[in-house]
Write a protein that holds these residues in place. Sequence first.
Motif, PDB file in Angstrom:
ATOM      1  N   SER A  80       0.852  -1.190   0.000  1.00 43.41           N
ATOM      2  CA  SER A  80       0.000   0.000   0.000  1.00 43.41           C
ATOM      3  C   SER A  80       0.886   1.238   0.000  1.00 43.41           C
ATOM      4  CB  SER A  80      -0.955  -0.023   1.185  1.00 43.41           C
ATOM      5  OG  SER A  80      -0.461   0.788   2.215  1.00 43.41           O
ATOM      6  N   ARG A  83       4.287   2.424   2.055  1.00 41.72           N
ATOM      7  CA  ARG A  83       5.624   1.869   1.876  1.00 41.72           C
ATOM      8  C   ARG A  83       6.008   1.971   0.395  1.00 41.72           C
ATOM      9  NH1 ARG A  83       3.308  -2.946   3.005  1.00 41.72           N
ATOM     10  NH2 ARG A  83       1.513  -1.690   3.541  1.00 41.72           N
ATOM     11  N   TYR A  87      12.756  -0.861  -7.260  1.00 42.45           N
ATOM     12  CA  TYR A  87      13.460  -2.084  -7.609  1.00 42.45           C
ATOM     13  C   TYR A  87      14.679  -1.756  -8.463  1.00 42.45           C
ATOM     14  CZ  TYR A  87       9.196  -4.516  -6.163  1.00 42.45           C
ATOM     15  OH  TYR A  87       8.138  -4.990  -5.454  1.00 42.45           O
ATOM     16  N   TYR A  90      12.446  -2.047 -13.751  1.00 38.11           N
ATOM     17  CA  TYR A  90      10.989  -2.118 -13.901  1.00 38.11           C
ATOM     18  C   TYR A  90      10.231  -1.294 -12.868  1.00 38.11           C
ATOM     19  CZ  TYR A  90      12.180  -6.241 -16.654  1.00 38.11           C
ATOM     20  OH  TYR A  90      12.711  -7.102 -17.556  1.00 38.11           O
ATOM     21  N   PHE A  93       7.119   3.089 -15.240  1.00 36.10           N
ATOM     22  CA  PHE A  93       6.203   2.620 -16.274  1.00 36.10           C
ATOM     23  C   PHE A  93       6.755   3.076 -17.623  1.00 36.10           C
ATOM     24  CE2 PHE A  93       3.648   3.372 -12.423  1.00 36.10           C
ATOM     25  CZ  PHE A  93       3.364   2.045 -12.157  1.00 36.10           C
ATOM     26  N   PHE A  95       5.570   3.414 -20.445  1.00 36.17           N
ATOM     27  CA  PHE A  95       4.704   4.171 -21.353  1.00 36.17           C
ATOM     28  C   PHE A  95       4.447   5.589 -20.858  1.00 36.17           C
ATOM     29  CE2 PHE A  95       2.527   1.015 -18.769  1.00 36.17           C
ATOM     30  CZ  PHE A  95       1.776   1.827 -17.931  1.00 36.17           C
ATOM     31  N   LEU A 108      -3.214   8.056  -8.887  1.00 37.34           N
ATOM     32  CA  LEU A 108      -3.813   6.823  -8.376  1.00 37.34           C
ATOM     33  C   LEU A 108      -4.296   7.010  -6.952  1.00 37.34           C
ATOM     34  CD1 LEU A 108      -1.256   4.225  -9.747  1.00 37.34           C
ATOM     35  CD2 LEU A 108      -3.577   4.624 -10.544  1.00 37.34           C
ATOM     36  N   LEU A 113     -11.059   6.013 -10.919  1.00 38.04           N
ATOM     37  CA  LEU A 113     -11.429   5.885 -12.338  1.00 38.04           C
ATOM     38  C   LEU A 113     -12.740   6.621 -12.652  1.00 38.04           C
ATOM     39  CD1 LEU A 113     -10.687   2.280 -13.623  1.00 38.04           C
ATOM     40  CD2 LEU A 113      -9.907   4.433 -14.578  1.00 38.04           C
ATOM     41  N   MET A 170       4.791  10.204  -2.973  1.00 41.33           N
ATOM     42  CA  MET A 170       3.714   9.703  -2.128  1.00 41.33           C
ATOM     43  C   MET A 170       3.954  10.013  -0.657  1.00 41.33           C
ATOM     44  SD  MET A 170       1.814   8.242  -4.296  1.00 41.33           S
ATOM     45  CE  MET A 170       0.707   7.218  -3.352  1.00 41.33           C
TER      46      MET A 170
ATOM     47  N   GLU B 163       7.097  -6.539 -10.878  1.00 44.49           N
ATOM     48  CA  GLU B 163       7.554  -5.353 -10.146  1.00 44.49           C
ATOM     49  C   GLU B 163       6.677  -4.146 -10.466  1.00 44.49           C
ATOM     50  OE1 GLU B 163       9.527  -7.433 -11.678  1.00 44.49           O
ATOM     51  OE2 GLU B 163      11.387  -7.771 -10.555  1.00 44.49           O
ATOM     52  N   MET B 164       6.276  -4.079 -11.748  1.00 48.02           N
ATOM     53  CA  MET B 164       5.494  -2.923 -12.168  1.00 48.02           C
ATOM     54  C   MET B 164       4.127  -2.928 -11.486  1.00 48.02           C
ATOM     55  SD  MET B 164       5.021  -1.711 -16.020  1.00 48.02           S
ATOM     56  CE  MET B 164       6.377  -2.331 -16.831  1.00 48.02           C
ATOM     57  N   TYR B 166       3.423  -4.454  -8.536  1.00 45.45           N
ATOM     58  CA  TYR B 166       3.635  -4.157  -7.109  1.00 45.45           C
ATOM     59  C   TYR B 166       3.831  -2.668  -6.912  1.00 45.45           C
ATOM     60  CZ  TYR B 166       4.539  -9.177  -6.720  1.00 45.45           C
ATOM     61  OH  TYR B 166       4.444 -10.531  -6.766  1.00 45.45           O
ATOM     62  N   LYS B 167       4.632  -2.102  -7.821  1.00 46.71           N
ATOM     63  CA  LYS B 167       4.904  -0.675  -7.779  1.00 46.71           C
ATOM     64  C   LYS B 167       3.589   0.103  -7.799  1.00 46.71           C
ATOM     65  CE  LYS B 167       7.022   2.821  -7.682  1.00 46.71           C
ATOM     66  NZ  LYS B 167       8.165   3.272  -6.935  1.00 46.71           N
ATOM     67  N   ALA B 168       2.694  -0.277  -8.704  1.00 45.40           N
ATOM     68  CA  ALA B 168       1.417   0.431  -8.815  1.00 45.40           C
ATOM     69  C   ALA B 168       0.613   0.302  -7.523  1.00 45.40           C
ATOM     70  CB  ALA B 168       0.621  -0.114  -9.995  1.00 45.40           C
ATOM     71  N   TYR B 169       0.662  -0.871  -6.896  1.00 40.75           N
ATOM     72  CA  TYR B 169      -0.048  -1.025  -5.624  1.00 40.75           C
ATOM     73  C   TYR B 169       0.511  -0.073  -4.571  1.00 40.75           C
ATOM     74  CZ  TYR B 169      -2.669  -5.230  -6.877  1.00 40.75           C
ATOM     75  OH  TYR B 169      -3.542  -6.110  -7.446  1.00 40.75           O
ATOM     76  N   THR B 170       1.857   0.073  -4.534  1.00 39.20           N
ATOM     77  CA  THR B 170       2.427   0.972  -3.528  1.00 39.20           C
ATOM     78  C   THR B 170       2.117   2.433  -3.853  1.00 39.20           C
ATOM     79  OG1 THR B 170       4.560   1.288  -4.604  1.00 39.20           O
ATOM     80  CG2 THR B 170       4.365  -0.607  -3.158  1.00 39.20           C
ATOM     81  N   LEU B 171       1.632   2.693  -5.061  1.00 41.63           N
ATOM     82  CA  LEU B 171       1.226   4.059  -5.402  1.00 41.63           C
ATOM     83  C   LEU B 171      -0.267   4.243  -5.177  1.00 41.63           C
ATOM     84  CD1 LEU B 171       3.273   4.624  -8.680  1.00 41.63           C
ATOM     85  CD2 LEU B 171       3.817   5.395  -6.388  1.00 41.63           C
ATOM     86  N   GLY B 172      -0.916   3.225  -4.623  1.00 40.71           N
ATOM     87  CA  GLY B 172      -2.324   3.375  -4.275  1.00 40.71           C
ATOM     88  C   GLY B 172      -3.300   2.983  -5.372  1.00 40.71           C
ATOM     89  N   ALA B 173      -2.887   2.109  -6.290  1.00 42.56           N
ATOM     90  CA  ALA B 173      -3.787   1.723  -7.371  1.00 42.56           C
ATOM     91  C   ALA B 173      -4.825   0.717  -6.882  1.00 42.56           C
ATOM     92  CB  ALA B 173      -2.990   1.109  -8.521  1.00 42.56           C
ATOM     93  N   GLU B 177      -7.910   0.158 -11.557  1.00 44.14           N
ATOM     94  CA  GLU B 177      -6.888   1.100 -12.036  1.00 44.14           C
ATOM     95  C   GLU B 177      -5.659   0.351 -12.531  1.00 44.14           C
ATOM     96  OE1 GLU B 177      -7.397   5.269  -9.649  1.00 44.14           O
ATOM     97  OE2 GLU B 177      -6.652   3.564  -8.530  1.00 44.14           O
ATOM     98  N   ASN B 181      -5.038   1.428 -16.099  1.00 45.23           N
ATOM     99  CA  ASN B 181      -3.944   2.394 -16.229  1.00 45.23           C
ATOM    100  C   ASN B 181      -2.580   1.754 -16.426  1.00 45.23           C
ATOM    101  OD1 ASN B 181      -6.033   4.016 -14.255  1.00 45.23           O
ATOM    102  ND2 ASN B 181      -5.009   5.315 -15.760  1.00 45.23           N
ATOM    103  N   ILE B 182      -2.419   0.511 -16.050  1.00 44.86           N
ATOM    104  CA  ILE B 182      -1.103  -0.110 -16.194  1.00 44.86           C
ATOM    105  C   ILE B 182      -1.143  -1.199 -17.272  1.00 44.86           C
ATOM    106  CG2 ILE B 182       0.818  -1.210 -14.997  1.00 44.86           C
ATOM    107  CD1 ILE B 182       0.048   1.453 -13.755  1.00 44.86           C
TER     108      ILE B 182
END
Lengths: 316, 268
Positions: A80, A83, A87, A90, A93, A95, A108, A113, A170, B163-164, B166-173, B177, B181-182
């Motif tokens: 969440s 934390r 890495y 990767y 993103f 794109f 986000l 959405l 964040m 990783e991408m 997990y990364k999105a989850y840590t950004l609150g996705a 989303e 979005n990913i």
Amino acid sequence: MEYPLVLEIQDLSHWFGDNLVLYNVDLDIIRGEIVSLVGPSGCGKSTLLRAIVGTHPPCRGQVAVYAAGALAPAVVLKPSRDRGIVYQQYSLFPFLTAAQNVAMGLMLDQTSLPFRFFRYLSWRNLRRRHLAEAVALLEKLKLGHAIHLYPHEMSGGMRQRVAIAQALVMKPEILLLDEPFGALDEATREELQRMLLTLYQENLDARRMGESPPYTIMIVTHELNEAIYVGDRVVALSQFWNWQEQGHRRCPGATIVLDQPVPVYRPDEERHFETFIQIRRRIRHAAFEPSVLQDPQEYKTFATDLASGRGEGVLQ
Amino acid sequence: MIRQPISTRLAILLGILSVVALLMGYTLLSYVQHLDNPDDTTIPTWSQLGEGVQRLLEANPRTGERWLLLDAEATATRLFLGLFYGIVGAIILGLLMGCYAPVEALLVPPLSLLAKIPPTAALAVFFVLVGTDTEMYVAMIAFGVLPSLAQSVYLAVHDVPREMLYKAYTLGASQMELIWNIIVRAVYPRLIDSVRLQIGPAMVYLIAAEMVLGDVGFGYRIRLQMRLLNMNVVYPYLAILAVFGFGMDYCLRLLQRVTCPWFIRHGR
């Protein structure tokens, strides 16, 4: 002296079927620290990090996070926004441009959405503010020239810098770095290490003003010099400890065998190599030597060192 | 030397040369053929071809219909509708399969089996189920392209690094989303690539089906004129199909380049 905690790992063990990885890991991380986590390869550094991120919750024990000012910690069950993680690759993103990558977290986190779809005009205004905030942060990290570049157009060092910005936007309680500079050349690596030290200086400034330090960082690395240079505390994880004497028939997994404060450097300060060699020898002996199986408590001197005033930086 | 680069001018020149050689070869071939038999229609001369094109374009004096317009409308409607439904279905199934393991376990076996049935062979099924109108062709194309498209979407989703996510989850996705979005963003350029590869097969299925069952359309007209040995009508139709296929491919490539400036194909 009381130190506010950010993260509390209690009695954490992890195994994959027959493969016992982590055993009774206990670790408290103080707000404003940069903790370096080292250990021989295959000792479970990444497994511990994944448990903290929440992608792979531990088999036994728990990780808990204290939100700023909160009295009770929240147990980590899934990844969440409190934390952040960077890495080795990767993290970005592919794109999105640098600025969009950094603004992604704001988007986000603050919008949903349906909001973006049904209230498009308000979203567009908010988006402009997000991008401005992202650009400001990138400029602060000396990436003003890269805001419109895509990740594949950046150098490895720039990518990791943007990835750190992407996580920092964040304002996470703790920022986790998983071998972040492992793929970089020596010069770039040092530049990024100095960037972390600059962030640490902000922590010290905040403490001087009586505020809570903004950045708490845990960095996993296999470079001992990097661990000592960047961190104000080094924690070593190792499977080489006296499990036989403690009544185990086989190694129950790696545990923390060393925990101590290390000297803090300003970004422009010369390193004192004598001290480095000493600390490195100590870490090697405690964690990297298969023939030395000592009591895990022997080198876990962090608490007593702090009590006797041997901590530096935010640990003073 | 192997793989020695040449100048752009030379490359263009050689390209033009090959087209000119093709046209001249054809002219020569038809000339030789007409020396033997002046009434030959299998390798029509340029003037015969011109007559053929005229026949395509002129209105039928009784009904006022023009072949080319009639056929183009029928064939294009079938092709685009079929591709549309096939692509939409493939995106939905591919995303679900890539994101959720139960759906993956449920759908991968039947899809890999269905992917092996030649859609033209299954025409009988669609004939029974939806009749002989446009719907039959649309269903055939949609089901023809869907399995392999869905599979490539599903594989592309799998290629998104963990990783991408997990990364999105840590950004609150949130879950939605993450998908929108990913995953969709990351898969999109590869979807375009897969669609490009499916246009050829879709045209093959359609033309073949029209040859067998059609009463209008490119395949139908080609079969009819082929029987009458009216090659001066068949060849222009082939040329139109070639230009159409090339144009579609070019447009999709352009779309990919404009909308995904970040996308670099592996191994380039």
